[in-house]
Design an enzyme around this catalytic site. Sequence first.
Site, PDB file in Angstrom:
ATOM      1  N   GLN A   1      -1.502 -12.446  -3.016  1.00  0.00           N
ATOM      2  CA  GLN A   1      -2.709 -11.728  -2.444  1.00  0.00           C
ATOM      3  C   GLN A   1      -3.961 -12.088  -3.099  1.00  0.00           C
ATOM      4  O   GLN A   1      -5.043 -12.109  -2.487  1.00  0.00           O
ATOM      5  CB  GLN A   1      -2.354 -10.077  -2.412  1.00  0.00           C
ATOM      6  CG  GLN A   1      -1.141  -9.570  -1.580  1.00  0.00           C
ATOM      7  CD  GLN A   1      -0.046  -9.691  -2.223  1.00  0.00           C
ATOM      8  OE1 GLN A   1       0.379 -10.191  -3.104  1.00  0.00           O
ATOM      9  NE2 GLN A   1       0.793  -8.862  -1.616  1.00  0.00           N
ATOM     10  N   ASN A  40       1.190   0.174  -8.275  1.00  0.00           N
ATOM     11  CA  ASN A  40       0.448  -0.684  -7.722  1.00  0.00           C
ATOM     12  C   ASN A  40       1.131  -2.136  -7.605  1.00  0.00           C
ATOM     13  O   ASN A  40       2.233  -2.056  -8.519  1.00  0.00           O
ATOM     14  CB  ASN A  40      -0.969  -0.961  -8.524  1.00  0.00           C
ATOM     15  CG  ASN A  40      -1.879  -1.800  -7.638  1.00  0.00           C
ATOM     16  OD1 ASN A  40      -2.139  -1.563  -6.224  1.00  0.00           O
ATOM     17  ND2 ASN A  40      -2.602  -2.746  -8.397  1.00  0.00           N
ATOM     18  N   LYS A  41       0.698  -3.029  -7.285  1.00  0.00           N
ATOM     19  CA  LYS A  41       1.121  -4.264  -6.919  1.00  0.00           C
ATOM     20  C   LYS A  41       2.102  -4.997  -8.450  1.00  0.00           C
ATOM     21  O   LYS A  41       1.552  -4.709  -9.554  1.00  0.00           O
ATOM     22  CB  LYS A  41       0.214  -5.471  -6.799  1.00  0.00           C
ATOM     23  CG  LYS A  41       0.726  -6.881  -6.591  1.00  0.00           C
ATOM     24  CD  LYS A  41       2.013  -6.918  -5.770  1.00  0.00           C
ATOM     25  CE  LYS A  41       1.534  -6.321  -4.306  1.00  0.00           C
ATOM     26  NZ  LYS A  41       3.231  -6.081  -3.559  1.00  0.00           N
ATOM     27  N   ARG A  68       7.711   0.552   5.105  1.00  0.00           N
ATOM     28  CA  ARG A  68       7.452   0.180   3.479  1.00  0.00           C
ATOM     29  C   ARG A  68       7.348   1.494   2.832  1.00  0.00           C
ATOM     30  O   ARG A  68       6.707   2.435   3.194  1.00  0.00           O
ATOM     31  CB  ARG A  68       6.177  -0.530   3.191  1.00  0.00           C
ATOM     32  CG  ARG A  68       6.304  -2.129   4.067  1.00  0.00           C
ATOM     33  CD  ARG A  68       4.976  -2.866   3.395  1.00  0.00           C
ATOM     34  NE  ARG A  68       5.245  -3.180   2.096  1.00  0.00           N
ATOM     35  CZ  ARG A  68       4.474  -3.827   1.473  1.00  0.00           C
ATOM     36  NH1 ARG A  68       2.944  -4.127   2.043  1.00  0.00           N
ATOM     37  NH2 ARG A  68       4.623  -4.377   0.289  1.00  0.00           N
ATOM     38  N   ASP A  84      -1.051   2.003  -4.919  1.00  0.00           N
ATOM     39  CA  ASP A  84      -0.373   2.387  -3.563  1.00  0.00           C
ATOM     40  C   ASP A  84       0.308   3.716  -3.878  1.00  0.00           C
ATOM     41  O   ASP A  84       0.331   4.360  -2.687  1.00  0.00           O
ATOM     42  CB  ASP A  84       1.044   1.485  -3.874  1.00  0.00           C
ATOM     43  CG  ASP A  84       0.420   0.167  -3.313  1.00  0.00           C
ATOM     44  OD1 ASP A  84       0.169  -0.687  -4.072  1.00  0.00           O
ATOM     45  OD2 ASP A  84       0.435  -0.223  -2.021  1.00  0.00           O
ATOM     46  N   ARG A 131      -1.308  -5.389   5.023  1.00  0.00           N
ATOM     47  CA  ARG A 131      -0.550  -4.814   3.785  1.00  0.00           C
ATOM     48  C   ARG A 131      -1.758  -4.177   3.315  1.00  0.00           C
ATOM     49  O   ARG A 131      -2.765  -4.335   3.647  1.00  0.00           O
ATOM     50  CB  ARG A 131      -0.117  -6.003   3.102  1.00  0.00           C
ATOM     51  CG  ARG A 131      -0.174  -7.199   3.104  1.00  0.00           C
ATOM     52  CD  ARG A 131      -1.782  -7.600   2.556  1.00  0.00           C
ATOM     53  NE  ARG A 131      -2.037  -7.066   1.553  1.00  0.00           N
ATOM     54  CZ  ARG A 131      -2.942  -6.844   0.923  1.00  0.00           C
ATOM     55  NH1 ARG A 131      -4.156  -7.074   1.550  1.00  0.00           N
ATOM     56  NH2 ARG A 131      -3.041  -6.430  -0.370  1.00  0.00           N
ATOM     57  N   GLY A 132      -1.513  -3.410   2.213  1.00  0.00           N
ATOM     58  CA  GLY A 132      -2.579  -2.595   1.305  1.00  0.00           C
ATOM     59  C   GLY A 132      -2.430  -1.292   1.784  1.00  0.00           C
ATOM     60  O   GLY A 132      -2.444  -1.135   2.939  1.00  0.00           O
ATOM     61  N   ALA A 133      -2.453  -0.461   0.759  1.00  0.00           N
ATOM     62  CA  ALA A 133      -1.933   0.834   1.242  1.00  0.00           C
ATOM     63  C   ALA A 133      -2.732   1.676   2.392  1.00  0.00           C
ATOM     64  O   ALA A 133      -2.236   2.304   3.376  1.00  0.00           O
ATOM     65  CB  ALA A 133      -1.917   1.552  -0.055  1.00  0.00           C
TER      66      ALA A 133
HETATM   67  O1  MRU Z   1       2.377  -5.575  -0.936  1.00  0.00           O
HETATM   68  P1  MRU Z   1       1.117  -5.255  -0.644  1.00  0.00           P
HETATM   69  O2  MRU Z   1       0.362  -6.150  -0.445  1.00  0.00           O
HETATM   70  O3  MRU Z   1       0.763  -4.288   0.342  1.00  0.00           O
HETATM   71  O4  MRU Z   1       0.247  -4.336  -2.023  1.00  0.00           O
HETATM   72  C1  MRU Z   1      -0.887  -4.051  -2.039  1.00  0.00           C
HETATM   73  C2  MRU Z   1      -1.529  -3.622  -3.278  1.00  0.00           C
HETATM   74  O5  MRU Z   1      -0.540  -3.143  -4.382  1.00  0.00           O
HETATM   75  C3  MRU Z   1      -2.883  -3.099  -3.419  1.00  0.00           C
HETATM   76  O6  MRU Z   1      -3.185  -3.168  -4.753  1.00  0.00           O
HETATM   77  C4  MRU Z   1      -2.806  -1.402  -3.268  1.00  0.00           C
HETATM   78  O7  MRU Z   1      -2.188  -1.370  -1.684  1.00  0.00           O
HETATM   79  C5  MRU Z   1      -4.283  -1.085  -3.127  1.00  0.00           C
HETATM   80  S1  MRU Z   1      -4.964  -1.881  -1.416  1.00  0.00           S
HETATM   81  C6  MRU Z   1      -6.574  -0.873  -1.403  1.00  0.00           C
END
Ligand code: MRU
Length: 339
Positions: A193, A244-245, A86, A234, A45-47
């Site tokens: 996370q 973002n999250k 996603r 994201d 996960r993470g963009a």
């Molecule tokens: O749902 P996730 O864990 O994929 O969400 C991740 C985030 O919101 C991060 O802050 C974002 O992707 C930046 S990662 C460098």
Amino acid sequence: MLPAIEWKKNRVVMIDQRKLPLKEIYLEYRRYDQVARAIETMVIRGAPAIGVAAAYGVALGVLAVRSGKDIDRAFEKITRRLERTRPTARNLFWALERMRRTFDASRGLKLADLKRRMLDEARAIETEDVATNEAIGRHGRDLIPDGATVLTHCNAGELATAGYGTAVGVIRAAHEQGKKIRVFSDETRPFLQGARLTCWELDRRGIPVVLITDNMAGWFMRKGEIQVVVVGADRIARNGDTANKIGTYSVAVLAKEHGIPFYVAAPMSTVDAGLATGDEIPIEERDPREVREAGGRCITLPHIAVRNPAFDVTPAKHIAGIITEKGVFRPPYDFRRVQ
Ligand code: MRU
């Protein structure tokens, strides 16, 4: 140490982020649909990391094609499956568009050469991401004062990228400059996370970290214990509105109230210049069980209705700067021309 994702002997290897920090388990995938499932189920996960995974997913899918006459149909099927994983992270679609451009430019090549080109492109996406994050770190580190406590939300670190991290990369770069920095990591309900991944990464890097629950941030700001906030992204609309999250928006509003600078750190591949404002960003809603349960146990009555948006949008007016590999952008943001 790490990385979150790697190409090894025609397989994609990922550390299972659902199991961290208690177990370090590596999963291997040979098929693109397995990679798609790994993205959906948060193995990765993470963009930026999702973008790299999608690119390797395409490479795996193309490698499995036996005959040149099937390649077009196969490519469409592979990319459509990966696109559906996603919806919010721009980097996923950016990586798939890049793989498509390579595919289009490789038409007419022998199948074996086309396969090699596709794999090379996926590898390039991975390698460039690390360099990009290091550049983000260099641009962002001067925004972190010596002696500061930095608040971050979710995980925008090594695990969320091909390496080094974005928001955590800025923190790392400041730490590597010799600054004395402490991090407050929001636990980041419901997927944790922050508690599971950011704390693990920072601890391994020797950067002092304190875990707080999401609802404590305002109080610590009020007490003067937080000097700066840095988060990842994201998707960023061209006016700077940033998805973002979930929970990031609340942190930004709190930071504004307390006069604390709130920064976003992200690669340009997270910017979606096609969207005028954050209202157009698609927000993923995930399985209610993530909220209804904690550690596999129900924490409410099983029939209680639940909402679970995975992201929120922070209006650009709350963002003091957007730290990218091209430098720090300041308001008013206009990403029309910069891509
Ligand atoms: O749902 P996730 O864990 O994929 O969400 C991740 C985030 O919101 C991060 O802050 C974002 O992707 C930046 S990662 C460098």
